[in-house]
Write a protein that holds these residues in place. Sequence first.
Motif, mmCIF file in Angstrom:
data_model
loop_
_atom_site.group_PDB
_atom_site.id
_atom_site.type_symbol
_atom_site.label_atom_id
_atom_site.label_comp_id
_atom_site.label_asym_id
_atom_site.label_seq_id
_atom_site.Cartn_x
_atom_site.Cartn_y
_atom_site.Cartn_z
ATOM 1 N N HIS A 1 0.504 6.745 3.082
ATOM 2 C CA HIS A 1 -0.112 5.146 3.575
ATOM 3 C C HIS A 1 -0.064 4.552 4.916
ATOM 4 O O HIS A 1 1.313 5.175 5.745
ATOM 5 N N VAL A 2 -0.681 4.144 5.515
ATOM 6 C CA VAL A 2 -1.189 4.179 7.307
ATOM 7 C C VAL A 2 -0.939 3.330 6.873
ATOM 8 O O VAL A 2 -1.871 2.298 6.491
ATOM 9 N N LEU A 3 0.030 2.647 8.350
ATOM 10 C CA LEU A 3 -0.102 1.061 8.023
ATOM 11 C C LEU A 3 -0.978 1.011 9.868
ATOM 12 O O LEU A 3 -0.655 1.464 11.229
ATOM 13 N N ASP A 4 -2.067 0.362 9.833
ATOM 14 C CA ASP A 4 -2.529 0.407 11.102
ATOM 15 C C ASP A 4 -1.944 -1.146 11.965
ATOM 16 O O ASP A 4 -2.743 -2.264 11.528
ATOM 17 N N ALA A 5 -1.170 -1.209 12.797
ATOM 18 C CA ALA A 5 -0.584 -1.978 13.602
ATOM 19 C C ALA A 5 -1.651 -3.128 14.488
ATOM 20 O O ALA A 5 -0.925 -4.236 14.093
ATOM 21 N N THR A 6 -2.642 -2.512 14.896
ATOM 22 C CA THR A 6 -3.584 -3.518 15.370
ATOM 23 C C THR A 6 -4.940 -2.728 14.847
ATOM 24 O O THR A 6 -5.295 -2.029 16.185
ATOM 25 N N ALA A 7 -5.707 -3.565 14.310
ATOM 26 C CA ALA A 7 -6.561 -2.765 13.338
ATOM 27 C C ALA A 7 -7.715 -3.011 13.966
ATOM 28 O O ALA A 7 -8.805 -2.369 14.290
ATOM 29 N N GLY A 8 -7.536 -4.260 14.878
ATOM 30 C CA GLY A 8 -9.135 -4.415 15.803
ATOM 31 C C GLY A 8 -10.172 -4.328 14.541
ATOM 32 O O GLY A 8 -10.154 -5.434 14.566
ATOM 33 N N LEU A 9 -11.299 -3.918 14.805
ATOM 34 C CA LEU A 9 -12.545 -3.678 14.146
ATOM 35 C C LEU A 9 -12.601 -2.665 13.106
ATOM 36 O O LEU A 9 -13.398 -2.201 11.993
ATOM 37 N N GLY A 10 -11.119 -2.987 12.382
ATOM 38 C CA GLY A 10 -10.879 -1.148 11.654
ATOM 39 C C GLY A 10 -11.307 -0.323 11.570
ATOM 40 O O GLY A 10 -12.067 0.734 10.347
ATOM 41 N N GLN A 11 -12.012 0.056 12.211
ATOM 42 C CA GLN A 11 -12.813 1.389 12.625
ATOM 43 C C GLN A 11 -11.913 2.558 12.219
ATOM 44 O O GLN A 11 -12.643 3.634 11.209
ATOM 45 N N ASP A 12 -10.985 3.074 12.739
ATOM 46 C CA ASP A 12 -10.092 4.146 12.448
ATOM 47 C C ASP A 12 -10.171 3.541 10.644
ATOM 48 O O ASP A 12 -9.412 5.408 10.400
ATOM 49 N N ALA A 13 -8.540 3.280 10.816
ATOM 50 C CA ALA A 13 -8.909 2.245 9.348
ATOM 51 C C ALA A 13 -9.869 3.054 8.312
ATOM 52 O O ALA A 13 -9.518 3.650 7.120
ATOM 53 N N PHE A 14 -10.746 2.217 8.521
ATOM 54 C CA PHE A 14 -11.531 2.847 7.602
ATOM 55 C C PHE A 14 -12.199 4.723 7.976
ATOM 56 O O PHE A 14 -12.377 5.126 6.727
ATOM 57 N N VAL A 15 -12.028 5.147 8.311
ATOM 58 C CA VAL A 15 -12.141 6.408 8.103
ATOM 59 C C VAL A 15 -10.850 7.543 7.527
ATOM 60 O O VAL A 15 -11.055 8.025 6.892
ATOM 61 N N LEU A 16 -9.739 6.414 8.157
ATOM 62 C CA LEU A 16 -9.071 7.263 7.065
ATOM 63 C C LEU A 16 -8.520 6.959 5.713
ATOM 64 O O LEU A 16 -7.975 7.280 4.811
ATOM 65 N N ALA A 17 -8.999 5.621 5.477
ATOM 66 C CA ALA A 17 -9.269 5.006 3.987
ATOM 67 C C ALA A 17 -9.904 6.441 3.241
ATOM 68 O O ALA A 17 -9.874 6.046 2.329
ATOM 69 N N SER A 18 -11.313 6.807 3.901
ATOM 70 C CA SER A 18 -12.674 7.188 3.499
ATOM 71 C C SER A 18 -11.650 8.617 3.386
ATOM 72 O O SER A 18 -12.684 9.351 2.442
ATOM 73 N N LEU A 19 -11.186 8.664 3.832
ATOM 74 C CA LEU A 19 -10.064 10.399 3.446
ATOM 75 C C LEU A 19 -9.741 10.498 2.105
ATOM 76 O O LEU A 19 -8.548 11.365 2.665
ATOM 77 N N GLY A 20 -9.319 8.921 1.807
ATOM 78 C CA GLY A 20 -8.026 8.765 0.840
ATOM 79 C C GLY A 20 -6.440 8.210 1.143
ATOM 80 O O GLY A 20 -6.209 8.248 0.605
ATOM 81 N N CYS A 21 -6.557 8.087 2.375
ATOM 82 C CA CYS A 21 -5.482 6.644 2.499
ATOM 83 C C CYS A 21 -5.718 6.006 2.045
ATOM 84 O O CYS A 21 -5.962 4.929 2.342
ATOM 85 N N ARG A 22 -4.374 5.323 1.772
ATOM 86 C CA ARG A 22 -4.283 4.188 1.440
ATOM 87 C C ARG A 22 -3.736 3.257 2.526
ATOM 88 O O ARG A 22 -3.003 3.135 3.570
ATOM 89 N N VAL A 23 -4.274 2.209 2.950
ATOM 90 C CA VAL A 23 -4.372 1.335 4.631
ATOM 91 C C VAL A 23 -3.859 0.546 4.264
ATOM 92 O O VAL A 23 -4.429 -0.348 3.783
#
Length: 277
Positions: free
Chosen positions: A115-137
């Motif tokens: 479970h990754v908490l992206d505390a400063t998401a912006g346009l969500g690009q890094d969060a999307f990469v992590l979610a695509s690799l199986g993380c819950r974000v």
Amino acid sequence: MTDSPSFTSPDPQLARTLAVGRSPLGDAGHAAELSQSLAIENLGVVRPKDIRTFAMVLYLDESGLGLQVTGKGAPGPVRAEFVTGKMGYRREHGGGAGQLVAKAVGLQKTHAALHVLDATAGLGQDAFVLASLGCRVTLFERNPVIHALLADGLARASLNVDCAPIVARMSLKEGSSLPWLESAGPESADVIYLDPMFPHRDKSALVKKEMQVFRMVVGDDDDSEALLEAALGCATYRVVVKRPRKAPAIAGTEPATRIEGKSSRYDIYPVKALPAR
């Protein structure tokens, strides 16, 4: 999955520089909602190049919501886009857990579904990469304009057969992450990811269209130290901070290690070892 925005009181400066507009194919209902929630003027059907009274426009067309600088010769809109373009290519050919952000989070060291908490998401690009690799974000974005762009991008991606399972692992929250971090308590998220806006002083560094537009809307994050301190108090395994490659670390606790790319680096603050699985 997103929360309905209910941010703090409207910014008077925002109302002087930003309006809502749409093409003939833009969603009129969504435009009205944005105008009301952000307390900015709704210009109706308009062309961004013809607008003279506002520096920027949140523009709705057949491609969704974009943030557009107005006037003739302005660059195209900034969107949160996950299906096509750079993010679409990265999803299909991005290198999996070998990507720098994935290495920084530790996905090469564990098979656990983090479970990754992206505390400063912006346009969500890094969060999307992590979610695509199986993380819950879980994503927090406190700027209401950027939040609107991100919510629109996630909604559009959820309609795509390849992106829908990824978006299902992403939960967008409203407002600043700092109150959540300060009250969450130990081990509230496996990894906390921070990408605060760095206060560039050299204008030549503003090369990307997205960054130029971001600074017009967001400015710099002046609470990076508080975010890092709070994150260290509630991360189970590590805190990861993304910085420009040559920028100093956030003041306070020193990172234990770094992963460097061509233009960015990831400062890693371990709390304890990641589980093997």
